[in-house]
Design a protein around this motif. Structure first.
Motif, mmCIF file in Angstrom:
data_model
loop_
_atom_site.group_PDB
_atom_site.id
_atom_site.type_symbol
_atom_site.label_atom_id
_atom_site.label_comp_id
_atom_site.label_asym_id
_atom_site.label_seq_id
_atom_site.Cartn_x
_atom_site.Cartn_y
_atom_site.Cartn_z
ATOM 1 N N LEU A 37 13.471 39.872 9.041
ATOM 2 C CA LEU A 37 12.844 41.159 8.739
ATOM 3 C C LEU A 37 13.899 42.181 8.323
ATOM 4 C CD1 LEU A 37 10.260 41.432 11.666
ATOM 5 C CD2 LEU A 37 9.788 40.861 9.280
ATOM 6 N N GLY A 38 15.056 42.134 8.983
ATOM 7 C CA GLY A 38 16.139 43.037 8.631
ATOM 8 C C GLY A 38 16.652 42.807 7.224
ATOM 9 N N ASN A 39 16.758 41.535 6.824
ATOM 10 C CA ASN A 39 17.217 41.226 5.471
ATOM 11 C C ASN A 39 16.219 41.710 4.422
ATOM 12 O OD1 ASN A 39 19.542 40.007 6.426
ATOM 13 N ND2 ASN A 39 18.670 37.945 6.407
ATOM 14 N N VAL B 113 4.756 42.109 2.158
ATOM 15 C CA VAL B 113 4.493 40.752 2.649
ATOM 16 C C VAL B 113 5.284 39.735 1.826
ATOM 17 C CG1 VAL B 113 2.722 39.000 3.018
ATOM 18 C CG2 VAL B 113 2.205 41.399 3.500
ATOM 19 N N ASP B 114 5.301 39.905 0.518
ATOM 20 C CA ASP B 114 6.072 39.013 -0.354
ATOM 21 C C ASP B 114 7.552 39.023 0.019
ATOM 22 O OD1 ASP B 114 3.791 38.401 -1.878
ATOM 23 O OD2 ASP B 114 4.147 40.085 -3.244
ATOM 24 N N ARG B 115 8.088 40.217 0.240
ATOM 25 C CA ARG B 115 9.522 40.332 0.529
ATOM 26 C C ARG B 115 9.865 39.724 1.883
ATOM 27 N NH1 ARG B 115 8.288 45.322 -1.907
ATOM 28 N NH2 ARG B 115 8.088 46.376 0.111
ATOM 29 N N ILE B 116 8.988 39.943 2.855
ATOM 30 C CA ILE B 116 9.217 39.378 4.194
ATOM 31 C C ILE B 116 9.157 37.857 4.143
ATOM 32 C CG2 ILE B 116 8.147 39.135 6.468
ATOM 33 C CD1 ILE B 116 7.504 42.139 6.344
ATOM 34 N N CYS C 2 2.729 36.422 9.607
ATOM 35 C CA CYS C 2 3.259 37.245 10.695
ATOM 36 C C CYS C 2 3.755 38.601 10.202
ATOM 37 C CB CYS C 2 4.399 36.518 11.406
ATOM 38 S SG CYS C 2 3.875 35.099 12.387
ATOM 39 N N ALA C 3 3.718 38.833 8.885
ATOM 40 C CA ALA C 3 4.152 40.115 8.338
ATOM 41 C C ALA C 3 3.188 41.205 8.786
ATOM 42 C CB ALA C 3 4.221 40.049 6.817
ATOM 43 N N GLY C 4 3.695 42.214 9.469
ATOM 44 C CA GLY C 4 2.807 43.197 10.085
ATOM 45 C C GLY C 4 2.704 44.522 9.375
ATOM 46 N N GLY C 5 3.807 45.105 8.972
ATOM 47 C CA GLY C 5 3.751 46.427 8.368
ATOM 48 C C GLY C 5 5.113 46.884 7.886
ATOM 49 N N GLU C 6 5.112 48.012 7.201
ATOM 50 C CA GLU C 6 6.354 48.558 6.657
ATOM 51 C C GLU C 6 6.310 50.078 6.665
ATOM 52 O OE1 GLU C 6 7.469 48.538 2.227
ATOM 53 O OE2 GLU C 6 8.727 46.935 3.071
ATOM 54 N N ASN C 7 7.375 50.693 7.134
ATOM 55 C CA ASN C 7 7.601 52.132 6.987
ATOM 56 C C ASN C 7 8.785 52.329 6.070
ATOM 57 O OD1 ASN C 7 5.578 52.838 8.779
ATOM 58 N ND2 ASN C 7 6.944 53.295 10.475
#
Length: 212
Positions: A114-116, A142-145, A154-159
């Motif tokens: 997730l950090g990457n 989601v694509d990037r994760i 398992c991709a949940g969200g992004e701020n």
């Protein structure tokens, strides 16, 4: 021809000034995304803020989510570590996100994938001079994760934010209902933070949250 060229140069000069204006205005920009549903524009924002929240998830509905125990790893730099720590400090205390009450909840665990994904997006926004959840290549969070190796489901969200310091960034997220909802979501288990210094706001910040 000379007169035409003169006015063309004038127009180009004005265009450059208009394009560069945000760099001289001490503005804060924030956006949050949770899932992929309709956009909700929040009213009453000052001219120095731009916020959006998108959601189609019920945080109490965990069907189909496989919970894994990720080993806590250190983040790659102190600014990312600060945002990670401040986020978990905020989760220790119940709070209203807008009109919705969120109780205190468990700490998130650091996840390198997730950090990457977050770091790559922060660097992309800086390098290409844009501010969006949609990547330069048209990718969603989601694509990037998923591309970083984290399970897509398992991709949940992004701020995301444009701001100068970890403290101001997390405080601004807490004070924005949509961002706060991501930050306090009890269903999220993992977090990665991205940071890229520079640009019109001093730095670009990305939080990627995971369900697993």
């Amino acid at each position: 021809m000379t007169t035409w060229m003169f006015w063309a140069f004038i127009c180009l000069g004005l265009g450059q000034l208009a394009h560069a204006w945000p760099a001289n205005g001490h503005r804060l920009q924030l956006r949050t995304i949770l899932g992929t549903a309709e956009s909700i524009d929040e009213p009453g924002l000052s001219s120095s803020e731009e916020l959006r929240s998108i959601s189609n998830n019920d945080e109490d509905d965990d069907d189909g989510i496989v919970v894994q125990d990720f080993e806590r790893r250190s983040s790659s730099n102190s600014y990312q570590q600060s945002v990670f720590d401040l986020t978990n400090q905020a989760r220790k205390q119940g709070r209203y996100c807008g009109s919705t009450w969120y109780p205190a909840t468990s700490a998130l665990k650091w996840n390198n994938q997730l950090g990457n994904a977050a770091t790559n997006h922060a660097k992309s926004m800086l390098y290409y001079n844009y501010f969006s959840h949609t990547g330069k290549d048209g990718s969603s969070f989601v694509d990037r994760i998923a591309a970083a190796g984290y399970a897509r489901n398992c991709a949940g969200g992004e701020n995301i934010a444009g701001n100068q310091t970890p403290e101001k960034t997390v405080t601004a997220w807490i004070n924005s209902p949509g961002h706060c909802a991501n930050l306090m979501n009890k269903g999220f288990k993992a977090l990665g933070v991205g940071y890229a210094q520079g640009g019109p706001y001093g730095a670009y910040w990305v939080q990627n949250f995971g369900w697993c």
